[in-house]
Design a protein around this motif. Structure first.
Motif, PDB file in Angstrom:
ATOM      1  N   ALA A 100      75.248   9.988  32.328  1.00 32.02           N
ATOM      2  CA  ALA A 100      74.920  10.656  31.079  1.00 32.02           C
ATOM      3  C   ALA A 100      73.868  11.695  31.498  1.00 32.02           C
ATOM      4  O   ALA A 100      73.233  11.492  32.399  1.00 32.02           O
ATOM      5  N   THR A 406      75.210   5.132  16.762  1.00 36.56           N
ATOM      6  CA  THR A 406      74.876   5.597  18.043  1.00 36.56           C
ATOM      7  C   THR A 406      73.867   4.635  18.713  1.00 36.56           C
ATOM      8  O   THR A 406      74.054   4.860  20.344  1.00 36.56           O
ATOM      9  N   ALA A 410      75.225   4.127  22.449  1.00 32.71           N
ATOM     10  CA  ALA A 410      74.739   4.448  23.518  1.00 32.71           C
ATOM     11  C   ALA A 410      73.762   3.267  24.444  1.00 32.71           C
ATOM     12  O   ALA A 410      73.952   3.336  25.701  1.00 32.71           O
ATOM     13  N   CYS A 414      75.129   2.959  28.457  1.00 31.18           N
ATOM     14  CA  CYS A 414      74.339   3.156  29.483  1.00 31.18           C
ATOM     15  C   CYS A 414      74.089   1.637  30.132  1.00 31.18           C
ATOM     16  O   CYS A 414      74.028   1.736  31.425  1.00 31.18           O
ATOM     17  N   LEU A 425      77.161  11.137  20.520  1.00 24.82           N
ATOM     18  CA  LEU A 425      77.285  11.227  21.805  1.00 24.82           C
ATOM     19  C   LEU A 425      78.749  11.193  22.578  1.00 24.82           C
ATOM     20  O   LEU A 425      79.063  10.405  23.401  1.00 24.82           O
ATOM     21  N   TYR A 431      72.766  13.575  25.877  1.00 27.18           N
ATOM     22  CA  TYR A 431      71.579  12.983  25.365  1.00 27.18           C
ATOM     23  C   TYR A 431      70.290  13.564  25.050  1.00 27.18           C
ATOM     24  O   TYR A 431      69.219  12.966  24.959  1.00 27.18           O
ATOM     25  N   MET A 434      67.936  12.671  22.181  1.00 26.68           N
ATOM     26  CA  MET A 434      67.026  11.491  22.202  1.00 26.68           C
ATOM     27  C   MET A 434      65.446  11.736  22.420  1.00 26.68           C
ATOM     28  O   MET A 434      65.143  12.650  23.058  1.00 26.68           O
ATOM     29  N   ARG A 439      64.933   7.618  25.625  1.00 23.18           N
ATOM     30  CA  ARG A 439      65.313   8.265  27.054  1.00 23.18           C
ATOM     31  C   ARG A 439      64.747   6.909  28.244  1.00 23.18           C
ATOM     32  O   ARG A 439      65.357   6.621  29.276  1.00 23.18           O
TER      33      ARG A 439
END
Length: 467
Positions: A100, A406, A410, A414, A425, A431, A434, A439
Protein backbone atom coordinates in the motif's frame (compact mmCIF):
# COMPACT_ATOMS: atom_id res chain seq x y z
CA UNK A 1 19.62 -5.78 11.16
CA UNK A 2 20.19 -2.04 11.02
CA UNK A 3 23.70 -2.54 9.64
CA UNK A 4 22.30 -4.75 6.88
CA UNK A 5 19.71 -2.10 6.01
CA UNK A 6 22.40 0.56 5.95
CA UNK A 7 24.34 -1.58 3.46
CA UNK A 8 21.30 -1.74 1.14
CA UNK A 9 20.91 2.05 1.46
CA UNK A 10 24.51 2.41 0.28
CA UNK A 11 23.70 0.30 -2.79
CA UNK A 12 20.84 2.69 -3.56
CA UNK A 13 23.20 5.62 -2.85
CA UNK A 14 25.57 4.31 -5.52
CA UNK A 15 22.71 4.40 -8.04
CA UNK A 16 21.78 7.94 -6.94
CA UNK A 17 25.36 9.13 -7.42
CA UNK A 18 25.60 7.43 -10.81
CA UNK A 19 22.30 8.88 -12.05
CA UNK A 20 22.52 12.25 -10.23
CA UNK A 21 18.82 11.77 -9.49
CA UNK A 22 18.60 13.76 -6.25
CA UNK A 23 18.47 10.83 -3.86
CA UNK A 24 22.09 11.24 -2.70
CA UNK A 25 21.53 13.25 0.48
CA UNK A 26 18.48 11.30 1.79
CA UNK A 27 20.16 7.93 1.21
CA UNK A 28 23.61 8.99 2.50
CA UNK A 29 22.12 10.50 5.66
CA UNK A 30 19.84 7.50 6.15
CA UNK A 31 22.72 5.06 5.71
CA UNK A 32 24.96 6.96 8.16
CA UNK A 33 22.31 7.25 10.88
CA UNK A 34 21.10 3.66 10.47
CA UNK A 35 24.63 2.25 10.27
CA UNK A 36 25.94 4.17 13.29
CA UNK A 37 23.00 3.21 15.48
CA UNK A 38 23.38 -0.40 14.35
CA UNK A 39 27.15 -0.52 14.91
CA UNK A 40 27.03 1.08 18.38
CA UNK A 41 25.85 -2.02 20.29
CA UNK A 42 28.11 -4.26 18.20
CA UNK A 43 31.11 -2.28 19.45
CA UNK A 44 30.10 -1.51 23.03
CA UNK A 45 27.83 -4.40 24.10
CA UNK A 46 29.44 -7.79 24.87
CA UNK A 47 28.12 -10.51 22.53
CA UNK A 48 26.28 -13.53 23.90
CA UNK A 49 24.61 -16.22 21.80
CA UNK A 50 22.67 -17.59 24.79
CA UNK A 51 19.30 -15.88 24.75
CA UNK A 52 16.06 -16.72 26.54
CA UNK A 53 12.65 -17.03 24.92
CA UNK A 54 11.74 -13.59 26.28
CA UNK A 55 14.85 -12.08 24.72
CA UNK A 56 14.29 -13.89 21.43
CA UNK A 57 10.75 -12.58 21.24
CA UNK A 58 11.90 -9.04 22.05
CA UNK A 59 14.66 -9.17 19.42
CA UNK A 60 12.24 -10.20 16.68
CA UNK A 61 9.52 -7.66 17.52
CA UNK A 62 11.86 -4.71 18.04
CA UNK A 63 13.91 -5.62 14.96
CA UNK A 64 10.78 -5.18 12.85
CA UNK A 65 9.90 -1.90 14.57
CA UNK A 66 13.48 -0.63 14.28
CA UNK A 67 13.90 -1.35 10.57
CA UNK A 68 10.59 0.33 9.82
CA UNK A 69 11.60 3.40 11.85
CA UNK A 70 15.05 3.79 10.30
CA UNK A 71 13.84 2.65 6.89
CA UNK A 72 11.61 5.70 6.62
CA UNK A 73 14.50 8.19 7.02
CA UNK A 74 15.23 8.47 3.25
CA UNK A 75 11.55 9.18 2.61
CA UNK A 76 11.35 11.94 5.23
CA UNK A 77 14.54 13.60 3.97
CA UNK A 78 13.31 13.42 0.38
CA UNK A 79 10.15 15.30 1.31
CA UNK A 80 7.59 15.67 -1.45
CA UNK A 81 4.47 13.73 -0.49
CA UNK A 82 6.20 12.30 2.59
CA UNK A 83 5.44 13.74 6.00
CA UNK A 84 6.20 11.66 9.12
CA UNK A 85 3.02 9.56 9.05
CA UNK A 86 3.30 9.01 5.29
CA UNK A 87 6.95 7.95 5.53
CA UNK A 88 6.18 5.57 8.41
CA UNK A 89 3.24 4.11 6.48
CA UNK A 90 5.39 3.62 3.36
CA UNK A 91 8.22 1.96 5.31
CA UNK A 92 5.90 -0.40 7.21
CA UNK A 93 4.07 -1.22 3.99
CA UNK A 94 7.40 -2.03 2.35
CA UNK A 95 8.88 -4.28 5.03
CA UNK A 96 5.60 -6.09 5.68
CA UNK A 97 5.29 -6.61 1.90
CA UNK A 98 1.86 -4.99 1.90
CA UNK A 99 2.52 -2.65 -1.00
CA UNK A 100 0.00 0.00 0.00
CA UNK A 101 1.35 3.45 -0.81
CA UNK A 102 0.54 7.05 0.01
CA UNK A 103 2.13 8.20 -3.25
CA UNK A 104 -0.17 9.61 -5.91
CA UNK A 105 2.75 9.97 -8.29
CA UNK A 106 5.17 7.07 -7.82
CA UNK A 107 7.13 8.06 -10.93
CA UNK A 108 8.12 11.38 -9.30
CA UNK A 109 10.51 9.51 -6.99
CA UNK A 110 14.11 9.12 -8.19
CA UNK A 111 15.11 5.62 -9.24
CA UNK A 112 17.40 5.30 -6.23
CA UNK A 113 14.46 5.73 -3.84
CA UNK A 114 12.31 3.43 -5.95
CA UNK A 115 15.06 0.84 -5.60
CA UNK A 116 15.07 1.40 -1.82
CA UNK A 117 11.31 0.74 -1.77
CA UNK A 118 11.93 -2.50 -3.66
CA UNK A 119 14.71 -3.48 -1.26
CA UNK A 120 12.38 -3.04 1.75
CA UNK A 121 10.08 -5.58 0.09
CA UNK A 122 12.93 -7.97 -0.64
CA UNK A 123 14.25 -7.83 2.93
CA UNK A 124 10.81 -8.11 4.51
CA UNK A 125 9.70 -10.91 2.21
CA UNK A 126 12.25 -13.34 3.62
CA UNK A 127 11.81 -11.82 7.08
CA UNK A 128 13.99 -9.10 8.58
CA UNK A 129 15.42 -11.42 11.24
CA UNK A 130 15.72 -14.48 8.98
CA UNK A 131 17.60 -12.28 6.51
CA UNK A 132 20.30 -11.64 9.12
CA UNK A 133 20.31 -15.23 10.40
CA UNK A 134 21.19 -16.38 6.89
CA UNK A 135 24.04 -13.86 6.67
CA UNK A 136 25.34 -14.63 10.20
CA UNK A 137 24.97 -18.41 10.58
CA UNK A 138 27.21 -18.80 13.66
CA UNK A 139 24.79 -17.72 16.38
CA UNK A 140 24.47 -21.10 18.10
CA UNK A 141 21.27 -21.64 20.07
CA UNK A 142 20.26 -18.04 19.44
CA UNK A 143 19.65 -18.93 15.80
CA UNK A 144 17.14 -21.61 16.76
CA UNK A 145 15.35 -19.36 19.26
CA UNK A 146 15.06 -16.45 16.83
CA UNK A 147 13.93 -18.70 14.00
CA UNK A 148 11.17 -20.09 16.20
CA UNK A 149 9.79 -16.58 16.75
CA UNK A 150 10.30 -15.36 13.16
CA UNK A 151 8.94 -18.41 11.31
CA UNK A 152 5.39 -19.29 12.40
CA UNK A 153 4.63 -22.70 13.89
CA UNK A 154 2.27 -23.64 11.08
CA UNK A 155 5.00 -22.86 8.54
CA UNK A 156 7.54 -25.02 10.39
CA UNK A 157 5.28 -28.09 10.29
CA UNK A 158 6.24 -28.83 6.68
CA UNK A 159 9.93 -28.06 7.21
CA UNK A 160 11.57 -31.36 8.10
CA UNK A 161 14.99 -29.80 8.56
CA UNK A 162 17.26 -28.64 11.37
CA UNK A 163 17.27 -24.90 11.98
CA UNK A 164 20.45 -24.20 9.99
CA UNK A 165 19.30 -26.26 7.02
CA UNK A 166 15.84 -24.69 7.21
CA UNK A 167 17.31 -21.22 6.85
CA UNK A 168 19.50 -22.27 3.92
CA UNK A 169 16.52 -23.88 2.19
CA UNK A 170 14.48 -20.70 2.59
CA UNK A 171 17.32 -18.46 1.43
CA UNK A 172 18.30 -20.56 -1.60
CA UNK A 173 14.69 -20.87 -2.72
CA UNK A 174 14.11 -17.15 -2.24
CA UNK A 175 17.24 -16.19 -4.16
CA UNK A 176 16.49 -18.70 -6.90
CA UNK A 177 12.95 -17.43 -7.47
CA UNK A 178 14.22 -13.83 -7.37
CA UNK A 179 16.82 -14.45 -10.06
CA UNK A 180 14.41 -16.44 -12.20
CA UNK A 181 11.73 -13.73 -12.18
CA UNK A 182 14.17 -10.87 -12.82
CA UNK A 183 15.83 -12.73 -15.70
CA UNK A 184 12.54 -13.68 -17.36
CA UNK A 185 11.10 -10.16 -17.02
CA UNK A 186 14.20 -8.77 -18.72
CA UNK A 187 13.94 -11.35 -21.49
CA UNK A 188 10.30 -10.49 -22.24
CA UNK A 189 11.11 -6.83 -22.71
CA UNK A 190 10.93 -4.96 -19.40
CA UNK A 191 13.70 -2.40 -18.80
CA UNK A 192 16.53 -3.65 -16.59
CA UNK A 193 15.66 -1.42 -13.64
CA UNK A 194 11.96 -2.28 -13.84
CA UNK A 195 12.79 -6.00 -14.07
CA UNK A 196 14.80 -5.82 -10.84
CA UNK A 197 12.30 -3.70 -8.89
CA UNK A 198 9.24 -5.64 -10.07
CA UNK A 199 11.10 -8.93 -9.56
CA UNK A 200 11.85 -8.03 -5.93
CA UNK A 201 8.22 -7.05 -5.35
CA UNK A 202 6.96 -10.24 -7.00
CA UNK A 203 9.07 -12.74 -5.05
CA UNK A 204 8.29 -10.87 -1.82
CA UNK A 205 4.58 -10.76 -2.80
CA UNK A 206 4.80 -7.06 -2.01
CA UNK A 207 3.34 -5.05 -4.85
CA UNK A 208 5.39 -1.85 -4.95
CA UNK A 209 5.56 -0.88 -8.62
CA UNK A 210 7.75 1.76 -10.24
CA UNK A 211 4.94 3.20 -12.38
CA UNK A 212 1.65 4.87 -11.47
CA UNK A 213 -0.42 2.24 -13.29
CA UNK A 214 1.37 -0.76 -11.79
CA UNK A 215 1.84 -3.64 -14.28
CA UNK A 216 -0.79 -2.17 -16.62
CA UNK A 217 1.81 0.41 -17.70
CA UNK A 218 3.74 -2.22 -19.67
CA UNK A 219 0.78 -3.77 -21.53
CA UNK A 220 3.01 -6.84 -21.89
CA UNK A 221 1.19 -10.19 -21.80
CA UNK A 222 4.42 -12.15 -21.50
CA UNK A 223 5.48 -10.08 -18.50
CA UNK A 224 2.08 -10.71 -16.93
CA UNK A 225 2.51 -14.48 -17.40
CA UNK A 226 5.97 -14.32 -15.80
CA UNK A 227 4.62 -12.35 -12.85
CA UNK A 228 1.67 -14.75 -12.44
CA UNK A 229 4.13 -17.65 -12.35
CA UNK A 230 6.38 -15.81 -9.91
CA UNK A 231 3.52 -14.93 -7.57
CA UNK A 232 2.36 -18.55 -7.66
CA UNK A 233 5.79 -19.89 -6.70
CA UNK A 234 6.19 -17.26 -3.98
CA UNK A 235 2.83 -18.28 -2.50
CA UNK A 236 3.76 -21.94 -1.98
CA UNK A 237 5.73 -23.36 0.93
CA UNK A 238 9.42 -22.79 0.21
CA UNK A 239 10.28 -26.22 1.57
CA UNK A 240 8.05 -27.83 -1.05
CA UNK A 241 9.46 -25.57 -3.78
CA UNK A 242 12.95 -26.68 -2.73
CA UNK A 243 11.83 -30.32 -2.88
CA UNK A 244 10.51 -29.75 -6.40
CA UNK A 245 13.72 -28.25 -7.75
CA UNK A 246 16.00 -30.68 -5.88
CA UNK A 247 14.50 -33.75 -7.51
CA UNK A 248 11.85 -34.74 -4.95
CA UNK A 249 8.78 -33.69 -6.90
CA UNK A 250 6.54 -36.26 -5.16
CA UNK A 251 6.54 -34.21 -1.95
CA UNK A 252 5.31 -31.20 -3.90
CA UNK A 253 2.53 -32.85 -5.86
CA UNK A 254 1.34 -35.00 -2.95
CA UNK A 255 0.81 -32.00 -0.70
CA UNK A 256 -2.94 -31.53 -0.11
CA UNK A 257 -2.30 -27.87 0.68
CA UNK A 258 -0.64 -27.24 -2.70
CA UNK A 259 -3.42 -29.08 -4.53
CA UNK A 260 -6.09 -27.11 -2.66
CA UNK A 261 -4.24 -23.84 -3.34
CA UNK A 262 -3.98 -24.50 -7.08
CA UNK A 263 -7.58 -25.73 -7.37
CA UNK A 264 -8.86 -22.73 -5.41
CA UNK A 265 -6.96 -20.26 -7.61
CA UNK A 266 -8.20 -22.02 -10.77
CA UNK A 267 -11.81 -22.06 -9.54
CA UNK A 268 -11.72 -18.38 -8.51
CA UNK A 269 -10.20 -17.41 -11.87
CA UNK A 270 -12.85 -19.25 -13.90
CA UNK A 271 -15.69 -17.89 -11.75
CA UNK A 272 -14.51 -14.30 -12.17
CA UNK A 273 -13.81 -14.80 -15.89
CA UNK A 274 -17.38 -16.03 -16.42
CA UNK A 275 -18.73 -13.05 -14.45
CA UNK A 276 -16.61 -10.71 -16.61
CA UNK A 277 -17.78 -12.23 -19.90
CA UNK A 278 -19.96 -9.19 -20.64
CA UNK A 279 -17.56 -6.69 -19.06
CA UNK A 280 -14.76 -6.97 -21.63
CA UNK A 281 -14.76 -7.25 -25.41
CA UNK A 282 -13.90 -10.95 -25.32
CA UNK A 283 -13.95 -13.82 -22.84
CA UNK A 284 -10.19 -14.30 -23.25
CA UNK A 285 -9.63 -10.66 -22.36
CA UNK A 286 -11.62 -11.17 -19.17
CA UNK A 287 -9.77 -14.41 -18.43
CA UNK A 288 -6.43 -12.61 -18.78
CA UNK A 289 -7.35 -10.00 -16.17
CA UNK A 290 -9.12 -12.51 -13.93
CA UNK A 291 -6.09 -14.83 -13.82
CA UNK A 292 -3.73 -11.98 -12.98
CA UNK A 293 -5.91 -10.35 -10.32
CA UNK A 294 -6.78 -13.62 -8.59
CA UNK A 295 -3.14 -14.62 -8.20
CA UNK A 296 -2.15 -11.05 -7.35
CA UNK A 297 -4.64 -10.97 -4.47
CA UNK A 298 -4.33 -14.63 -3.43
CA UNK A 299 -0.55 -14.22 -3.17
CA UNK A 300 -1.21 -10.89 -1.39
CA UNK A 301 1.05 -9.09 -3.88
CA UNK A 302 -1.37 -6.39 -4.99
CA UNK A 303 -0.16 -5.74 -8.54
CA UNK A 304 -2.81 -4.72 -11.07
CA UNK A 305 -3.33 -4.87 -14.81
CA UNK A 306 -6.75 -3.22 -14.77
CA UNK A 307 -8.97 -1.15 -12.51
CA UNK A 308 -11.25 -3.55 -10.65
CA UNK A 309 -13.50 -0.93 -9.05
CA UNK A 310 -16.11 -1.21 -11.79
CA UNK A 311 -16.12 -5.03 -11.86
CA UNK A 312 -19.42 -6.84 -11.21
CA UNK A 313 -20.37 -7.54 -7.59
CA UNK A 314 -19.71 -11.30 -7.75
CA UNK A 315 -16.19 -10.77 -9.10
CA UNK A 316 -15.42 -8.25 -6.35
CA UNK A 317 -16.80 -10.59 -3.68
CA UNK A 318 -14.56 -13.43 -4.90
CA UNK A 319 -11.57 -11.05 -4.89
CA UNK A 320 -12.38 -9.97 -1.33
CA UNK A 321 -12.63 -13.57 -0.07
CA UNK A 322 -9.41 -14.42 -1.90
CA UNK A 323 -7.70 -11.44 -0.24
CA UNK A 324 -8.58 -12.74 3.23
CA UNK A 325 -7.44 -16.32 2.57
CA UNK A 326 -4.00 -15.59 1.11
CA UNK A 327 -1.27 -18.06 0.16
CA UNK A 328 0.35 -21.04 1.87
CA UNK A 329 2.35 -21.02 5.07
CA UNK A 330 6.12 -21.04 4.69
CA UNK A 331 5.87 -18.62 1.75
CA UNK A 332 6.09 -14.84 1.49
CA UNK A 333 2.30 -14.52 1.10
CA UNK A 334 0.07 -13.11 3.82
CA UNK A 335 -3.57 -13.65 4.75
CA UNK A 336 -5.10 -16.25 7.02
CA UNK A 337 -3.13 -18.82 4.97
CA UNK A 338 -4.40 -21.74 2.95
CA UNK A 339 -3.12 -24.23 5.53
CA UNK A 340 -5.31 -22.76 8.27
CA UNK A 341 -8.33 -22.76 5.98
CA UNK A 342 -7.82 -26.45 5.13
CA UNK A 343 -7.38 -27.36 8.81
CA UNK A 344 -10.49 -25.38 9.76
CA UNK A 345 -12.54 -27.08 7.03
CA UNK A 346 -11.26 -30.49 8.12
CA UNK A 347 -12.23 -29.68 11.73
CA UNK A 348 -15.74 -28.65 10.61
CA UNK A 349 -16.10 -31.89 8.64
CA UNK A 350 -14.96 -33.97 11.63
CA UNK A 351 -17.39 -32.12 13.93
CA UNK A 352 -20.32 -32.81 11.59
CA UNK A 353 -19.39 -36.50 11.37
CA UNK A 354 -19.18 -36.72 15.18
CA UNK A 355 -22.70 -35.31 15.38
CA UNK A 356 -23.88 -38.07 13.06
CA UNK A 357 -21.84 -40.78 14.84
CA UNK A 358 -21.47 -39.74 18.51
CA UNK A 359 -19.56 -42.87 19.54
CA UNK A 360 -17.11 -42.87 16.64
CA UNK A 361 -13.50 -41.71 16.99
CA UNK A 362 -13.05 -39.32 14.09
CA UNK A 363 -9.68 -37.57 13.97
CA UNK A 364 -8.98 -34.41 11.99
CA UNK A 365 -6.72 -35.35 9.10
CA UNK A 366 -5.22 -33.64 6.07
CA UNK A 367 -4.08 -36.34 3.70
CA UNK A 368 -2.18 -38.81 5.84
CA UNK A 369 -1.31 -36.27 8.51
CA UNK A 370 -3.35 -36.26 11.72
CA UNK A 371 -3.79 -32.77 13.12
CA UNK A 372 -3.35 -32.46 16.88
CA UNK A 373 -6.10 -30.74 18.92
CA UNK A 374 -3.64 -28.04 20.06
CA UNK A 375 -2.94 -27.13 16.43
CA UNK A 376 -6.66 -26.99 15.63
CA UNK A 377 -7.29 -24.72 18.61
CA UNK A 378 -4.44 -22.43 17.59
CA UNK A 379 -5.80 -22.22 14.03
CA UNK A 380 -9.33 -21.38 15.14
CA UNK A 381 -8.08 -18.80 17.65
CA UNK A 382 -5.93 -17.18 14.98
CA UNK A 383 -8.85 -16.95 12.54
CA UNK A 384 -11.01 -15.43 15.30
CA UNK A 385 -8.35 -12.86 16.21
CA UNK A 386 -7.79 -12.09 12.54
CA UNK A 387 -11.47 -11.22 12.10
CA UNK A 388 -11.50 -9.19 15.33
CA UNK A 389 -8.50 -7.11 14.24
CA UNK A 390 -10.11 -6.39 10.86
CA UNK A 391 -13.40 -5.36 12.52
CA UNK A 392 -11.70 -3.24 15.19
CA UNK A 393 -9.57 -1.34 12.68
CA UNK A 394 -12.58 -0.93 10.38
CA UNK A 395 -14.48 0.68 13.27
CA UNK A 396 -11.64 3.18 13.79
CA UNK A 397 -11.54 4.01 10.09
CA UNK A 398 -15.32 4.45 10.03
CA UNK A 399 -15.05 6.74 13.08
CA UNK A 400 -12.62 8.81 11.02
CA UNK A 401 -15.34 9.38 8.44
CA UNK A 402 -14.53 6.69 5.89
CA UNK A 403 -17.40 4.75 4.36
CA UNK A 404 -18.29 1.20 5.41
CA UNK A 405 -16.93 -0.32 2.21
CA UNK A 406 -13.65 1.59 2.35
CA UNK A 407 -13.15 0.89 6.07
CA UNK A 408 -13.68 -2.86 5.85
CA UNK A 409 -11.75 -3.35 2.61
CA UNK A 410 -8.78 -1.22 3.73
CA UNK A 411 -8.59 -3.09 7.04
CA UNK A 412 -8.80 -6.53 5.44
CA UNK A 413 -6.34 -5.58 2.70
CA UNK A 414 -3.72 -4.28 5.16
CA UNK A 415 -4.23 -7.19 7.55
CA UNK A 416 -3.65 -9.63 4.68
CA UNK A 417 -0.70 -7.54 3.46
CA UNK A 418 -2.34 -7.12 0.04
CA UNK A 419 -2.35 -3.32 -0.11
CA UNK A 420 -4.52 -2.82 -3.18
CA UNK A 421 -8.28 -2.74 -2.68
CA UNK A 422 -11.20 -1.38 -4.66
CA UNK A 423 -13.60 1.52 -4.42
CA UNK A 424 -11.83 4.65 -3.15
CA UNK A 425 -8.69 2.52 -2.74
CA UNK A 426 -8.79 0.93 -6.18
CA UNK A 427 -6.01 -0.85 -8.03
CA UNK A 428 -4.36 2.39 -9.21
CA UNK A 429 -5.26 4.55 -6.21
CA UNK A 430 -3.26 5.42 -3.09
CA UNK A 431 -3.88 5.85 0.63
CA UNK A 432 -2.93 9.55 0.45
CA UNK A 433 -6.38 10.73 1.54
CA UNK A 434 -6.24 8.73 4.78
CA UNK A 435 -5.82 10.75 7.97
CA UNK A 436 -2.77 10.49 10.24
CA UNK A 437 -4.70 8.32 12.70
CA UNK A 438 -5.90 6.02 9.91
CA UNK A 439 -2.34 5.62 8.59
CA UNK A 440 -1.02 4.76 12.06
CA UNK A 441 -3.82 2.25 12.67
CA UNK A 442 -3.32 0.59 9.29
CA UNK A 443 0.44 0.47 9.90
CA UNK A 444 -0.21 -1.44 13.12
CA UNK A 445 -2.59 -3.73 11.25
CA UNK A 446 0.08 -4.43 8.61
CA UNK A 447 2.56 -5.38 11.33
CA UNK A 448 -0.02 -7.60 13.03
CA UNK A 449 -0.67 -9.37 9.74
CA UNK A 450 3.03 -9.84 8.91
CA UNK A 451 3.95 -11.08 12.41
CA UNK A 452 0.78 -13.23 12.44
CA UNK A 453 -0.84 -11.38 15.37
CA UNK A 454 0.65 -13.28 18.29
CA UNK A 455 4.20 -12.02 17.74
CA UNK A 456 3.21 -8.38 18.12
CA UNK A 457 0.38 -8.84 20.63
CA UNK A 458 2.73 -10.38 23.18
CA UNK A 459 4.32 -6.99 23.68
CA UNK A 460 1.15 -5.79 25.41
CA UNK A 461 1.10 -8.58 28.00
CA UNK A 462 2.96 -8.08 31.29
CA UNK A 463 3.91 -11.78 31.44
CA UNK A 464 6.01 -11.34 28.30
CA UNK A 465 8.42 -9.16 30.27
CA UNK A 466 8.64 -11.41 33.32
CA UNK A 467 11.18 -14.23 33.58
Amino acid sequence: MLVVNAAFMLVCLAMAVHNHDGGEIPLLTGALITGLVGIFPVVFVPSDTRISNHEGYAIVVFSWLAVCFFGMIPYILWGGEFDFSAAWFEAVSGYTTTGATILDNVEALPKSLLLWRAFTHWIGGLGVVVFVLVIIPSLGRAQMTLTRFEVSAIARQDFHYRTGVLLRVMALTYLGISGLIIGLLWLVGLPTFDSVAVGFSTVATGGFAVTNLSIASYNNRWAELVIIGGMTLASIHFGLIYSLISGHAKSFFRSPIVRFFLLFSLGATLLIAIDLSSHYASWLHGLRHAAFQVMSVLSTTGFATTETTDWPTLALLVIFVTCIIGGCSGSTAGGIKMDRLVIALAAVRATILRQQHPKAVIPVQIGRIRIEPATINAVLIYIFLYIMVVLASAIVLAFEGNGLRTSVIASASCMSNVGAAFGALGSFQSYSEMSVLARLVLSLVMLLGRLEIFGLLLIFFKSSWQK
